[in-house]
Design an enzyme around this catalytic site. Structure first.
Site, PDB file in Angstrom:
ATOM      1  N   SER A 143      43.867  44.846  22.738  1.00  0.00           N
ATOM      2  CA  SER A 143      43.227  46.105  22.364  1.00  0.00           C
ATOM      3  C   SER A 143      43.837  46.786  21.139  1.00  0.00           C
ATOM      4  O   SER A 143      43.230  47.694  20.589  1.00  0.00           O
ATOM      5  CB  SER A 143      43.233  47.068  23.552  1.00  0.00           C
ATOM      6  OG  SER A 143      44.546  47.247  24.033  1.00  0.00           O
ATOM      7  N   HIS A 172      37.355  44.048  25.971  1.00  0.00           N
ATOM      8  CA  HIS A 172      36.891  44.090  24.574  1.00  0.00           C
ATOM      9  C   HIS A 172      36.123  42.836  24.156  1.00  0.00           C
ATOM     10  O   HIS A 172      35.765  42.700  22.992  1.00  0.00           O
ATOM     11  CB  HIS A 172      38.080  44.288  23.632  1.00  0.00           C
ATOM     12  CG  HIS A 172      38.784  45.590  23.845  1.00  0.00           C
ATOM     13  ND1 HIS A 172      38.369  46.766  23.269  1.00  0.00           N
ATOM     14  CD2 HIS A 172      39.849  45.907  24.612  1.00  0.00           C
ATOM     15  CE1 HIS A 172      39.160  47.758  23.648  1.00  0.00           C
ATOM     16  NE2 HIS A 172      40.076  47.259  24.474  1.00  0.00           N
ATOM     17  N   LYS A 179      32.598  50.187  27.603  1.00  0.00           N
ATOM     18  CA  LYS A 179      32.702  49.815  26.191  1.00  0.00           C
ATOM     19  C   LYS A 179      31.343  49.267  25.726  1.00  0.00           C
ATOM     20  O   LYS A 179      30.432  50.037  25.498  1.00  0.00           O
ATOM     21  CB  LYS A 179      33.865  48.842  26.016  1.00  0.00           C
ATOM     22  CG  LYS A 179      35.201  49.527  26.370  1.00  0.00           C
ATOM     23  CD  LYS A 179      36.393  48.656  26.150  1.00  0.00           C
ATOM     24  CE  LYS A 179      37.712  49.400  26.182  1.00  0.00           C
ATOM     25  NZ  LYS A 179      38.019  50.212  27.336  1.00  0.00           N
TER      26      LYS A 179
HETATM   27  N1  PMP Z   1      41.599  46.931  29.818  1.00  0.00           N
HETATM   28  C1  PMP Z   1      41.660  46.995  28.472  1.00  0.00           C
HETATM   29  C2  PMP Z   1      42.045  45.761  27.720  1.00  0.00           C
HETATM   30  C3  PMP Z   1      41.343  48.185  27.820  1.00  0.00           C
HETATM   31  O1  PMP Z   1      41.419  48.246  26.484  1.00  0.00           O
HETATM   32  C4  PMP Z   1      40.968  49.317  28.579  1.00  0.00           C
HETATM   33  C5  PMP Z   1      40.572  50.640  27.952  1.00  0.00           C
HETATM   34  N2  PMP Z   1      40.792  50.837  26.643  1.00  0.00           N
HETATM   35  C6  PMP Z   1      40.942  49.210  29.967  1.00  0.00           C
HETATM   36  C7  PMP Z   1      41.261  48.007  30.556  1.00  0.00           C
HETATM   37  C8  PMP Z   1      40.620  50.402  30.831  1.00  0.00           C
HETATM   38  O2  PMP Z   1      39.262  50.645  30.854  1.00  0.00           O
HETATM   39  P1  PMP Z   1      38.682  52.094  31.231  1.00  0.00           P
HETATM   40  O3  PMP Z   1      38.693  52.904  29.976  1.00  0.00           O
HETATM   41  O4  PMP Z   1      37.321  51.812  31.751  1.00  0.00           O
HETATM   42  O5  PMP Z   1      39.553  52.675  32.271  1.00  0.00           O
END
Ligand code: PMP
Length: 398
Positions: free
Chosen positions: A185, A213, A245
């Protein structure tokens, strides 16, 4: 003064300093969303911080299905699903998710964060080991810290380091779980899945991959990391991810074998003791998964946009690491020029996020720009233009 008050005051000092020096770019209030643009304080800005990678937020079909579910079931689900709140929309959503990902079953949680946290906590016990990449998402790290298992980390995407850990603990643990992000991320790069599968098989470890992602973006038809590597979905034991997302709602999921998912439905604390996602969100997710399959041109568009933006940045001399996704790091290095560049870009109408240490290693402060299918060529060229002008002026590029 209490230790808590000291902590609050110390935070306040940093916060006030950022505000006073035009360096605060968090919690910006968005008044309106329109395609790849946002309206903030009466100004229209081009959005480069959106996770709506295929531009499905406000897609007519998704809106309509969410609206129908809202009218039919109301705005909430009056409680936790196991006792009071599994609607037909939840069942349809999980069925579609499982089918889309090529697994037997899937469970929808209230967030992607909860999905990782509670799944890891539920599966692992005292005599097990959980091993994850050093750059794994916070929700994975927190799940590993919360469970009672031994917690180990390997160097980013370094399969020799993973093998070393598994070899050293070969006869020491009952269960072994390896967890990685499909797309990282902060760096936007992809995990080496074929090698991961091979190593996990060799050492009898389960493999869990977070598709937050990658879903909708990687793979010829947007089916994610397994399609990207042309691998059988069953080569991994679990896929997890976010429903916030590419899929324009809120929530998280885990997909895998039916027995595993049924176990989680009855044992995961983040499911059993936490309210269901609203039916309108479940309906939006189902509809969005259908749209991904019905409109492959969205995937072509996002891919074209990534190429145009990354190609343009590299031609200007910016380092974008090894990104293969919509997450595009623009490495600046030190904190102050990263914040200064952010300030200039925001002033000129480009909404982009600064990422600083400790979220990323020292001296790798960056802007993280997300490209989506909703960007036009003009949007991307507008951003490149600003990055060229300010980058030159600040001496970041030649
Ligand atoms: N896993 C990854 C790789 C993420 O980037 C994110 C959020 N940026 C999440 C899990 C968590 O997702 P959420 O925002 O739905 O809690």
């Amino acid at each position: 003064m209490s230790v808590f008050q000291n902590r609050i005051d110390s935070f306040k000092e940093t916060y006030n300093a950022l505000r006073e020096n035009d360096r605060y770019y968090y919690l910006q209030q968005i008044d309106e969303l329109d395609g790849a643009h946002v309206h903030i304080g009466g100004r229209r800005m081009v959005m480069f911080s959106s996770y709506s990678y295929l531009g499905l937020l406000k897609h007519p079909k998704v809106q309509e299905r969410a609206r129908q579910a809202l009218d039919h079931f109301g705005s909430g689900t009056h409680g936790v699903r196991i006792l009071a709140g599994t609607t037909t929309e939840h069942v349809k959503c999980e069925t579609k998710l499982a089918e889309f990902l090529g697994h037997e079953d899937a469970i929808a949680y209230s967030s992607g964060y909860v999905a990782n946290l509670t799944t890891i906590q539920t599966l692992l016990g005292r005599n097990d080991v959980v091993i994850t990449d050093k750059l794994s998402h916070a929700s994975i790290i927190d799940g590993c810290l919360l469970c009672n298992a031994t917690f180990q980390r390997f160097r980013h995407n370094d399969m020799d380091d993973l093998r070393r850990l598994l070899e050293a603990g070969k006869n020491r643990y009952d269960g072994k779980l390896v967890i990685v992000d499909a797309v990282y991320s902060m760096d936007g790069d992809v995990c080496p899945l074929p090698e991961l599968v091979e190593i996990c098989r060799e050492y009898g470890a389960w493999l869990m991959v977070d598709e937050a992602h990658s879903l909708g973006v990687l793979g010829e038809t947007g089916h994610g990391i397994m399609e990207y590597f042309n691998m059988d979905p069953h080569d991994v034991d679990m896929l997890s991810g976010a429903l916030s997302k590419t899929l324009p709602a809120a929530g998280g999921f885990v997909a895998g074998k039916h027995d595993l998912i049924e176990f989680l439905r009855h044992s995961a604390r983040g499911f059993v003791f936490s309210a269901a996602i609203p039916p309108a969100s479940a309906a939006a997710i189902t509809a969005a998964l259908e749209v991904i399959e019905e409109e492959p041109e969205l995937i072509s568009a996002v891919r074209r946009n990534i190429k145009r933006f990354v190609g343009g940045l590299n031609a200007l001399g910016y380092d974008t690491l090894n990104t293969k996704s919509c997450v595009i790091p623009i490495i600046i290095g030190q904190e102050e020029p990263t914040l200064e560049l952010t300030a200039r870009l925001h002033r000129d109408g480009m909404f982009v996020s600064p990422i600083l240490h400790p979220a990323v290693p020292m001296n790798t402060c960056r802007l993280r720009a997300n490209v989506t299918a909703a960007h036009t060529d003009q949007d991307i060229d507008f951003a490149l233009d600003l990055l060229e002008r300010h980058g030159r002026d600040m001496g970041l590029i030649k």
